[in-house]
Design a protein around this motif. Structure first.
Motif, short mmCIF file in Angstrom:
data_model
loop_
_atom_site.label_atom_id
_atom_site.label_comp_id
_atom_site.label_asym_id
_atom_site.label_seq_id
_atom_site.Cartn_x
_atom_site.Cartn_y
_atom_site.Cartn_z
N PRO A 100 0.89 -1.22 -0.08
CA PRO A 100 0.12 -0.06 -0.01
C PRO A 100 0.89 1.37 0.15
O PRO A 100 0.57 2.29 -0.86
CB PRO A 100 -0.90 -0.07 1.21
CG PRO A 100 -0.82 -1.55 1.58
CD PRO A 100 0.43 -2.08 0.92
N GLN A 101 1.65 1.33 0.98
CA GLN A 101 2.74 2.47 0.84
C GLN A 101 3.59 2.76 -0.34
O GLN A 101 3.80 3.94 -1.02
CB GLN A 101 3.79 2.10 1.97
CG GLN A 101 4.60 3.54 2.18
CD GLN A 101 5.79 2.94 3.45
OE1 GLN A 101 5.66 2.12 4.03
NE2 GLN A 101 6.91 3.73 3.06
N GLN A 104 1.03 4.22 -2.73
CA GLN A 104 0.98 5.52 -2.58
C GLN A 104 1.95 6.41 -2.93
O GLN A 104 1.78 7.58 -3.51
CB GLN A 104 0.58 5.70 -1.14
CG GLN A 104 0.04 6.74 -0.56
CD GLN A 104 -0.17 7.03 1.05
OE1 GLN A 104 0.61 6.19 1.54
NE2 GLN A 104 -1.19 7.46 1.38
N GLU A 105 3.21 5.89 -2.77
CA GLU A 105 4.42 6.75 -3.27
C GLU A 105 4.60 7.03 -4.78
O GLU A 105 5.17 7.97 -5.15
CB GLU A 105 5.88 6.04 -2.72
CG GLU A 105 6.08 6.31 -1.38
CD GLU A 105 7.18 5.17 -0.80
OE1 GLU A 105 7.43 4.87 0.33
OE2 GLU A 105 7.73 4.43 -1.69
N ASN A 107 1.76 7.33 -6.51
CA ASN A 107 0.33 7.71 -6.89
C ASN A 107 -0.72 6.58 -7.59
O ASN A 107 -1.33 7.32 -8.66
CB ASN A 107 0.43 9.22 -7.72
CG ASN A 107 0.72 10.32 -7.09
OD1 ASN A 107 0.28 10.36 -5.96
ND2 ASN A 107 1.67 11.06 -7.65
N LYS A 109 -3.58 4.01 -7.47
CA LYS A 109 -4.72 3.77 -6.15
C LYS A 109 -4.87 2.15 -6.04
O LYS A 109 -5.08 1.68 -5.05
CB LYS A 109 -5.99 4.53 -6.56
CG LYS A 109 -5.97 5.91 -6.46
CD LYS A 109 -7.29 6.52 -6.57
CE LYS A 109 -7.25 7.70 -6.23
NZ LYS A 109 -6.32 8.86 -6.87
N SER A 138 -5.09 -3.98 -2.05
CA SER A 138 -4.64 -3.41 -3.11
C SER A 138 -5.28 -3.61 -4.52
O SER A 138 -5.35 -2.60 -5.39
CB SER A 138 -3.30 -3.23 -3.11
OG SER A 138 -2.57 -2.81 -1.86
#
Ligand SMILES: C[S@@+](CC[C@H](N)C(=O)[O-])C[C@H]1O[C@@H](n2cnc3c(N)ncnc32)[C@H](O)[C@@H]1O
Length: 193
Positions: A100-101, A104-105, A107, A109, A138
């Motif tokens: 997930p991280q 996120q880094e 961009n 989803k 995810s």
């Protein structure tokens, strides 16, 4: 024996339960699993446990030109070697539990397809959940999680526990026939969210 296989073997001797196989996955198994996982139709693809790149190299060939691809490999020697062989791709030396991280880094989803060769049957209950829960979370609805499983490990409690977890996490779990032309013989699951 080529350099990649030697490196894989050396890392197996150092970290047997983390690497989980003596030699990289065979071409036959790679092609069958990538077809089942519909990699060519995915917009975002993530690989868990890229190793020396048996799957990675074929994902690069099969994926759509405008798709995003993240290859995750925990072992720094394997990750570094793979990145130097495939400088155009995003190789991340992290645990797949941090998906997930990592998304996120970047961009991103959601993921359409996850390709995994992690040695799930060697992992304890907690580690299986720590890796599987973020993977499932995810994935986009209808997304696919494809993973290799080894015949040699099928009777281990860890393998049976993992198969139960797949059924709990996913709407549909397909188990492909055994592929003998792999060391050790193996099959794969295609799970749909
Ligand atoms: C059986 S090998 C498969 C290597 C390669 N994909 C292949 O098919 O030949 C499993 C790989 O998963 C990696 N691995 C193990 N635990 C991991 C984790 N938590 N996150 C990311 N990679 C991991 C190992 O370092 C190893 O390279």
């Amino acid at each position: 024996m080529d350099q990649s296989t030697l490196l894989f073997w050396r890392e197996f001797l150092r970290h047997p339960t983390q690497i989980g196989a003596l030699v990289p996955t065979s071409e036959g198994l790679v092609q069958a699993m990538l077809q089942g996982a519909q990699v060519s139709q995915a917009q975002v693809i993530v690989e868990f446990g890229a190793g020396t790149g048996s799957f990675t190299k074929e994902i690069v060939k099969a994926k759509a030109p405008d798709s995003r691809f993240l290859a995750i490999e925990l072992n720094p020697h394997l990750a570094q070697t793979l990145q130097s062989q495939l400088p155009q791709i995003d190789v991340c030396c992290e645990s797949a539990a941090n998906l997930p991280q990592l998304l996120q880094e970047r961009n991103l989803k959601q993921v359409d397809t996850i390709i995994s060769t992690l040695p799930w049957s060697a992992f304890d209950d907690q580690l299986q959940s720590q890796l599987l829960a973020p993977a499932c979370k995810s994935l986009a609805p209808g997304g696919r999680f494809a993973t290799v499983a080894y015949l040699s490990g099928l009777l281990l409690p860890g393998a049976r526990r993992f198969a139960r977890k797949l059924k709990e996490c996913f709407r549909h779990v397909y188990r492909a026939p055994l592929i003998w032309n792999n060391l050790p013989p193996a099959f794969f699951y295609i799970c749909t969210k």
